[in-house]
Design an enzyme around this catalytic site. Structure first.
Site, PDB file in Angstrom:
ATOM      1  CG  HIS A   1     -44.031  41.243 -28.086  1.00  0.00           C
ATOM      2  ND1 HIS A   1     -43.539  40.184 -27.348  1.00  0.00           N
ATOM      3  CD2 HIS A   1     -45.028  41.782 -27.346  1.00  0.00           C
ATOM      4  CE1 HIS A   1     -44.197  40.099 -26.214  1.00  0.00           C
ATOM      5  NE2 HIS A   1     -45.112  41.053 -26.185  1.00  0.00           N
TER       6      HIS A   1
ATOM      7  NE  ARG B   1     -26.993  30.344 -25.540  1.00  0.00           N
ATOM      8  CZ  ARG B   1     -28.246  30.015 -25.782  1.00  0.00           C
ATOM      9  NH1 ARG B   1     -28.682  28.813 -25.495  1.00  0.00           N
ATOM     10  NH2 ARG B   1     -29.066  30.871 -26.337  1.00  0.00           N
TER      11      ARG B   1
ATOM     12  CG  ASP C   1     -40.472  41.996 -25.878  1.00  0.00           C
ATOM     13  OD1 ASP C   1     -39.983  41.491 -26.895  1.00  0.00           O
ATOM     14  OD2 ASP C   1     -41.125  41.350 -25.042  1.00  0.00           O
TER      15      ASP C   1
ATOM     16  CB  VAL D   1     -31.582  34.411 -24.867  1.00  0.00           C
ATOM     17  CG1 VAL D   1     -30.972  35.719 -24.387  1.00  0.00           C
ATOM     18  CG2 VAL D   1     -32.869  34.103 -24.113  1.00  0.00           C
TER      19      VAL D   1
ATOM     20  CG  ASP E   1     -32.985  47.529 -26.925  1.00  0.00           C
ATOM     21  OD1 ASP E   1     -33.470  46.478 -26.444  1.00  0.00           O
ATOM     22  OD2 ASP E   1     -33.357  48.665 -26.581  1.00  0.00           O
ATOM     23  CD  GLU E   2     -27.777  46.631 -26.241  1.00  0.00           C
ATOM     24  OE1 GLU E   2     -28.711  47.470 -26.156  1.00  0.00           O
ATOM     25  OE2 GLU E   2     -26.970  46.622 -27.185  1.00  0.00           O
ATOM     26  N   GLY E   3     -32.244  44.884 -24.242  1.00  0.00           N
ATOM     27  CA  GLY E   3     -33.351  44.539 -23.337  1.00  0.00           C
ATOM     28  C   GLY E   3     -34.312  43.532 -23.960  1.00  0.00           C
TER      29      GLY E   3
ATOM     30  CG  ASN F   1     -38.836  39.879 -31.695  1.00  0.00           C
ATOM     31  OD1 ASN F   1     -38.950  38.733 -32.163  1.00  0.00           O
ATOM     32  ND2 ASN F   1     -39.381  40.218 -30.534  1.00  0.00           N
TER      33      ASN F   1
ATOM     34  CG  ASN G   1     -44.930  35.935 -37.875  1.00  0.00           C
ATOM     35  OD1 ASN G   1     -45.466  36.991 -38.187  1.00  0.00           O
ATOM     36  ND2 ASN G   1     -45.259  35.268 -36.780  1.00  0.00           N
TER      37      ASN G   1
HETATM   38  C1  GRF Z   1     -45.596  34.498 -33.105  1.00  0.00           C
HETATM   39  O1  GRF Z   1     -46.710  34.630 -32.272  1.00  0.00           O
HETATM   40  C2  GRF Z   1     -44.654  35.638 -32.846  1.00  0.00           C
HETATM   41  O2  GRF Z   1     -45.295  36.801 -32.473  1.00  0.00           O
HETATM   42  C3  GRF Z   1     -43.837  35.121 -31.704  1.00  0.00           C
HETATM   43  O3  GRF Z   1     -43.697  33.741 -31.959  1.00  0.00           O
HETATM   44  C4  GRF Z   1     -44.771  33.278 -32.778  1.00  0.00           C
HETATM   45  C5  GRF Z   1     -44.167  32.625 -33.980  1.00  0.00           C
HETATM   46  O4  GRF Z   1     -45.048  31.934 -34.774  1.00  0.00           O
HETATM   47  N1  GRF Z   1     -42.622  35.880 -31.561  1.00  0.00           N
HETATM   48  P1  GRF Z   1     -44.573  31.357 -36.191  1.00  0.00           P
HETATM   49  O5  GRF Z   1     -43.411  30.396 -35.949  1.00  0.00           O
HETATM   50  O6  GRF Z   1     -44.176  32.511 -37.058  1.00  0.00           O
HETATM   51  O7  GRF Z   1     -45.774  30.637 -36.716  1.00  0.00           O
END
Ligand code: GRF
Length: 208
Positions: A110, A66, A151, A93, A147-149, A108, A14
């Site tokens: 997901h 931490r 996803d 986290v 946010d705090e949760g 983020n 990514n």
């Molecule tokens: C992806 O599947 C993303 O959706 C998840 O972690 C993975 C990361 O892959 N949050 P990369 O490190 O970007 O290849």
């Protein structure tokens, strides 16, 4: 210029999609300021190095507590005056103080269509295993503010991906990345960089 920091933990595909999108002009008005990994061996760090982006490892394992790790991470981000923090496969986290300080400035990705197959425990290949177990015909990816949760933050972009008979979790993961993740993450960053994203009552309005 939107000053962006990217948090990673692994391969960084990514991150690569983001770098390529900045290079090709799919993302405009953006500078990638820093890549931070909790994992010293993350290939994402090499990708950053190859593109001349500042990169560092801040690992919880190298701190006594931490709290100390949290402080170091927040300081590293603050020091660089970032407008946006992108979680691109970040497995840490995040501290609650960071999330509140950077409200609507952390995004983020997901690998499913939120609110399906998300929440605690839904990460990595496990998401795709559950998708296949349930037999849904469409899955996909979601970019959202953090946010705090888990996803639960405002959704910025989603893209559906077909589930095919005979898919393995690995095959499906690859299709979701290629067809959705690597497209909607750059798309979302570009929208933010160009002032087109507004959060109203916990929902995102895109002002095209
Ligand atoms: C992806 O599947 C993303 O959706 C998840 O972690 C993975 C990361 O892959 N949050 P990369 O490190 O970007 O290849």
């Amino acid at each position: 210029m939107l000053r962006v920091g990217v948090l990673v933990s692994g391969g960084g595909t990514n991150l690569q999609a983001i770098i390529d999108a900045v290079d090709s002009g799919v993302i405009t008005n953006t500078s990638l300021e820093v890549v931070i990994s909790n994992n010293p061996n993350a290939y994402a760090l090499t990708r950053a190095e190859n593109h001349g982006i500042e990169h560092l490892c801040i690992s919880p394992k190298t701190f006594d507590s931490r709290e100390q790790y949290n402080e170091a991470l927040i300081k590293a981000l603050d020091d660089r005056n970032l407008d946006l923090v992108v979680l691109a496969g970040c497995m840490v986290v995040l501290p609650a103080t960071l999330i509140s300080k950077y409200k609507n400035r952390i995004i983020n990705i997901h690998p499913a269509l939120i609110p399906s197959f998300c929440g605690k425990g839904f990460y990595g290949l496990h998401v795709h295993e559950e998708v296949l177990k349930r037999g849904v015909k469409l899955t996909g990816a979601t970019v959202h503010f953090v946010d705090e949760g888990t996803d639960t933050g405002p959704i910025i972009a989603q893209k559906a991906v077909e589930v095919k008979w005979g898919d393995t979790p690995e095959v499906l993961q690859k299709r979701v990345m290629e067809e959705a993740e690597w497209k909607i993450m750059p798309y979302a960053i570009n929208l933010i960089a160009n002032g087109k994203v507004e959060v109203i009552d916990g929902k995102v309005k895109i002002n095209e």
